[in-house]
Structures are given as structure tokens and as C-alpha cells.
Design a protein around this motif. Structure first.
Motif, PDB file in Angstrom:
ATOM      1  N   GLU A 171      44.599  36.734  21.586  1.00 17.55           N
ATOM      2  CA  GLU A 171      42.992  36.698  22.528  1.00 17.55           C
ATOM      3  C   GLU A 171      43.633  36.164  23.749  1.00 17.55           C
ATOM      4  O   GLU A 171      43.366  36.583  24.961  1.00 17.55           O
ATOM      5  CB  GLU A 171      41.678  36.162  22.007  1.00 17.55           C
ATOM      6  N   SER A 172      44.358  34.566  23.482  1.00 19.29           N
ATOM      7  CA  SER A 172      45.012  34.158  24.919  1.00 19.29           C
ATOM      8  C   SER A 172      45.905  34.967  25.209  1.00 19.29           C
ATOM      9  O   SER A 172      46.008  34.976  27.202  1.00 19.29           O
ATOM     10  CB  SER A 172      45.095  32.852  23.829  1.00 19.29           C
ATOM     11  N   LEU A 173      46.237  35.236  25.158  1.00 17.15           N
ATOM     12  CA  LEU A 173      47.589  36.385  25.831  1.00 17.15           C
ATOM     13  C   LEU A 173      47.408  37.591  25.965  1.00 17.15           C
ATOM     14  O   LEU A 173      47.852  37.853  27.385  1.00 17.15           O
ATOM     15  CB  LEU A 173      48.805  36.766  24.585  1.00 17.15           C
ATOM     16  N   SER A 174      46.545  37.580  25.504  1.00 14.75           N
ATOM     17  CA  SER A 174      46.078  38.691  25.968  1.00 14.75           C
ATOM     18  C   SER A 174      45.246  38.795  27.518  1.00 14.75           C
ATOM     19  O   SER A 174      45.525  39.399  28.457  1.00 14.75           O
ATOM     20  CB  SER A 174      44.641  39.770  24.926  1.00 14.75           C
ATOM     21  N   ARG A 175      44.550  37.991  27.453  1.00  9.42           N
ATOM     22  CA  ARG A 175      43.164  37.641  28.161  1.00  9.42           C
ATOM     23  C   ARG A 175      45.177  36.963  29.753  1.00  9.42           C
ATOM     24  O   ARG A 175      44.887  37.183  30.774  1.00  9.42           O
ATOM     25  CB  ARG A 175      42.549  36.159  28.689  1.00  9.42           C
ATOM     26  N   ALA A 176      45.995  35.854  28.988  1.00  7.43           N
ATOM     27  CA  ALA A 176      47.008  35.836  29.902  1.00  7.43           C
ATOM     28  C   ALA A 176      47.327  37.004  31.078  1.00  7.43           C
ATOM     29  O   ALA A 176      47.770  37.249  32.117  1.00  7.43           O
ATOM     30  CB  ALA A 176      47.955  35.352  29.298  1.00  7.43           C
ATOM     31  N   THR A 177      47.866  38.190  30.022  1.00  7.02           N
ATOM     32  CA  THR A 177      48.595  39.998  30.467  1.00  7.02           C
ATOM     33  C   THR A 177      47.588  39.840  31.604  1.00  7.02           C
ATOM     34  O   THR A 177      48.189  40.816  32.274  1.00  7.02           O
ATOM     35  CB  THR A 177      48.488  40.560  29.303  1.00  7.02           C
ATOM     36  N   ALA A 178      46.560  39.654  31.070  1.00  9.02           N
ATOM     37  CA  ALA A 178      45.809  40.523  32.104  1.00  9.02           C
ATOM     38  C   ALA A 178      45.523  39.948  33.247  1.00  9.02           C
ATOM     39  O   ALA A 178      44.822  40.862  34.157  1.00  9.02           O
ATOM     40  CB  ALA A 178      44.046  40.889  31.192  1.00  9.02           C
ATOM     41  N   ALA A 179      45.091  38.612  33.482  1.00  6.12           N
ATOM     42  CA  ALA A 179      45.806  38.032  34.590  1.00  6.12           C
ATOM     43  C   ALA A 179      46.707  38.163  35.448  1.00  6.12           C
ATOM     44  O   ALA A 179      46.860  38.101  36.923  1.00  6.12           O
ATOM     45  CB  ALA A 179      45.423  36.126  34.745  1.00  6.12           C
ATOM     46  N   LEU A 180      47.711  38.226  34.675  1.00  8.43           N
ATOM     47  CA  LEU A 180      49.115  38.202  35.398  1.00  8.43           C
ATOM     48  C   LEU A 180      49.304  40.021  36.289  1.00  8.43           C
ATOM     49  O   LEU A 180      49.890  40.475  37.089  1.00  8.43           O
ATOM     50  CB  LEU A 180      50.038  38.994  34.652  1.00  8.43           C
ATOM     51  N   ASP A 181      48.507  40.889  35.274  1.00  2.00           N
ATOM     52  CA  ASP A 181      48.501  42.375  35.975  1.00  2.00           C
ATOM     53  C   ASP A 181      47.407  41.944  36.894  1.00  2.00           C
ATOM     54  O   ASP A 181      48.075  42.929  38.273  1.00  2.00           O
ATOM     55  CB  ASP A 181      47.814  43.370  35.076  1.00  2.00           C
TER      56      ASP A 181
END
Length: 138
Positions: free
Chosen positions: A95-105
Motif C-alpha cells: 500500500e505504501s509503495l502504491s501511494r508513493a507511485t501515485a504521488a510520483l505520477d
């Protein structure tokens, strides 16, 4: 299937005693800690390696726990709870990695907007070619 097959399967499943699961759970916890460290360090190479190692450790743990369960032995509650906690930690990392990826996008969209949208977008009112006045009137 030969009559001796069930006995063989039972003997194979019984080869792992419940107390033999400790090293398996410890390996999962070690791999999980390494993955967390790689996430904190933002080391993509280590992250990929640690994720693969954790996946292998989890696969091994599930196989061993299944063998013990098939043999009719009880899995110690403490080991079961440790594996459940490890699984929860994997979900939290995901979940943390998914949120970080969305923020980066989102950041990349702001910093580098796609110009192709503006180049190929038709002018307002011109989507269907030139306007024809009166073409619907007889």
C-alpha cells in the motif's frame, strides 16, 4: 493410484514437524525487514532483489505450513500469528509503495505535462469539419 500412495504422502507431509517452522518464519521476517530497509533507502535494485527473496520465502512458508496442516499436526499459535503479522506487513508495504507511485505520477504530470494532448486536440467547434449552415433545413 496404488494402495501405498496415501501412506507415502502422509509420511512426506509428516516430515516437517511444527517446531521446524520456526526457521521458515524467521526467514520471512528477515526478508521482510530487508525489503523495508530497501524501501527506506529508496534503492530500486535492492528493492527488486528483496521483493523476489521475500516472495520465495513466503512461498516456502506457505508450502511448509500446508505440509504440517495436512499431516494433522497443529501449527503453534505463536508461529501462525507471526506469519499473519508478516503478511500484514507485506500488505502495508504494498500500500505504501502504491501511494508513493501515485504521488510520483502526479508530480511527473505537473512537471512534465504531455504536450501531445495540445498538439493533436481539434480546435473547439471543428471536431466534425467545417460548419455547414442550413444543412438541416430543406
Amino acid at each position: 493410484m496404488p494402495a501405498h500412495a496415501p501412506t507415502f504422502l502422509t509420511a512426506a507431509a509428516a516430515a516437517i514437524a511444527p517446531h521446524d517452522l520456526e526457521p521458515t518464519v524467521a526467514e520471512v521476517e528477515t526478508r521482510l525487514q530487508a525489503l523495508g530497509d530497501a524501501l527506506l533507502a529508496r534503492d530500486a535494485t535492492a528493492l527488486e532483489r528483496c521483493a523476489g527473496e521475500l516472495q520465495r520465502a513466503l512461498t516456502e512458508a506457505v508450502a511448509r505450513f500446508s505440509q504440517v496442516a495436512r499431516s494433522g499436526s497443529q501449527v503453534p499459535t505463536a508461529l501462525r500469528q507471526r506469519l499473519v503479522r508478516a503478511t500484514g506487513a507485506v500488505a502495508a508495504h504494498r500500500e505504501s509503495l502504491s501511494r508513493a507511485t501515485a504521488a510520483l505520477d502526479r508530480a511527473m504530470d505537473v512537471l512534465m505535462p504531455s504536450e501531445a494532448e495540445w498538439v493533436y486536440r481539434p480546435a473547439p467547434g471543428r471536431a466534425f469539419g467545417p460548419a455547414r449552415r442550413g444543412s438541416l433545413h430543406a
